[in-house]
Design a protein around this motif. Structure first.
Motif: not given
Length: 206
Positions: A155-156, A124-125, A179-182, A166-169
């Motif tokens: 996710x992250x 994973x990146x 931000x930390x994005x996996x 892709x749900x940021x509600x």
């Protein structure tokens, strides 16, 4: 008697003249010796010095005719491992970045930017960046951001608030939020081969 004396006198005169002609004075001998000593010695010809061989000049350094094609692209960190989905201005992953502690840190160059790389089930990146100062609303992989590339899931966290997909509600995003994005293949695929190429694009509004 007179004839005998005259003859004797002539003999004496001749003997004296002969002695005078056959002998030289010491002064004359010294003068002759001086003439001999005054001769210049024969000068020896000096050896001919050989000229040193010409020094070869080093060629001038070659100019970078490819415009720095080997350098990292603008906005990309060093040691990048971007895949075929990357664009010229995409922010590429840099290994190792398999967890949040080793996440590739990137700086968005503007309100619209993309991250890219190659991921697999075992690889994973992770990326980390701060929200650019263009407002608190954004779109990802749609609208002004344009479509994303690659079958991946994300996710992250955003300032410690977890998101999945892709749900940021319900998540508050501010200027400078961290931000930390996996990024990983959808369904855990992409393993065993060359991985799965992806590109994710954000667009932040005013």
């Amino acid at each position: 008697m007179r004839l005998v004396l005259l003859a004797a006198t002539v003999s004496v005169v001749l003997v004296g003249a002969t002695f005078a002609c056959s002998s030289s004075s010491p002064a004359e001998e010294t003068a002759d010796a001086g003439k001999d000593s005054g001769k210049k010695p024969v000068e020896e010809t000096p050896p001919i010095e050989e000229e040193p061989p010409p020094v070869e000049e080093e060629p001038p350094p070659q100019e970078d005719l490819d415009g720095g094609a080997d350098d990292a692209e603008a906005g990309a960190p060093n040691n990048t491992d971007g895949g075929t989905a990357c664009l010229g201005d995409s922010l590429k992953e840099a290994e190792p970045n398999n967890d949040a502690n080793t996440a590739t840190s990137v700086t968005p160059p503007g309100r619209t930017f993309s991250i890219c790389g190659t991921t697999s089930g075992a690889d994973p990146d992770f990326f980390t960046f701060k929200t650019p100062a263009y407002g608190q609303t954004f779109v990802l992989c749609q609208g002004a951001a344009g479509p994303c590339v690659g079958a991946v899931q994300i996710s992250g966290t955003i300032d410690g608030q977890a998101f999945n997909g892709f749900n940021f509600n319900g998540i508050n995003v501010n200027d400078g939020s961290t931000w930390v994005v996996r990024v990983a293949p959808s369904g855990g695929g992409g393993g065993g081969g060359g991985g799965r190429n992806y590109r994710l694009t954000w667009h932040f509004n005013n």
